[in-house]
Design an enzyme around this catalytic site. Structure first.
Site, PDB file in Angstrom:
ATOM      1  N   CYS A  48       0.867  -1.173   0.000  1.00  0.00           N
ATOM      2  CA  CYS A  48       0.000   0.000   0.000  1.00  0.00           C
ATOM      3  C   CYS A  48       0.907   1.227   0.000  1.00  0.00           C
ATOM      4  O   CYS A  48       2.100   1.119  -0.246  1.00  0.00           O
ATOM      5  CB  CYS A  48      -0.928  -0.022   1.214  1.00  0.00           C
ATOM      6  N   GLY A  68       0.422  -0.376   6.807  1.00  0.00           N
ATOM      7  CA  GLY A  68      -0.942  -0.398   7.339  1.00  0.00           C
ATOM      8  C   GLY A  68      -1.801  -1.455   6.682  1.00  0.00           C
ATOM      9  O   GLY A  68      -1.993  -2.559   7.215  1.00  0.00           O
TER      10      GLY A  68
END
Length: 90
Positions: free
Chosen positions: A21, A26
């Protein structure tokens, strides 16, 4: 995750799945933790979300950035466990 695993098994080449990402910690951490947890449930019948998270953070600091992400991993694995139980009749 099921789609990724299906594609991985159907691929003509063998190699790792690459997930990333924006910051790579995360949502990426959530995906990796959930994948590891699903495999633990399949093989052992139990899952250690905290242990998985701690190991991921030892490997790369900050994995699973927020409480909401940690809760998501728990929820996703709970749903997966229920699905496994329904499939096996346990």
């Amino acid at each position: 995750m099921t789609d990724v695993e299906t594609d991985r098994r159907a691929a003509t080449t063998v190699g790792p799945v690459i997930v990333h990402c924006s910051a790579g910690i995360g949502r990426t951490g959530c995906f990796i933790a959930t994948t590891i947890g699903c495999r633990q449930l399949q093989l052992e019948g139990v899952v250690d979300v905290l242990g998985i998270t701690c190991q991921l953070r030892a490997d790369r600091g900050g994995m699973i950035q927020t409480g909401e992400q940690y809760e998501f991993v728990h929820h996703a694995l709970s749903l997966y466990e229920a699905r496994l139980c329904a499939e096996t009749g346990q």
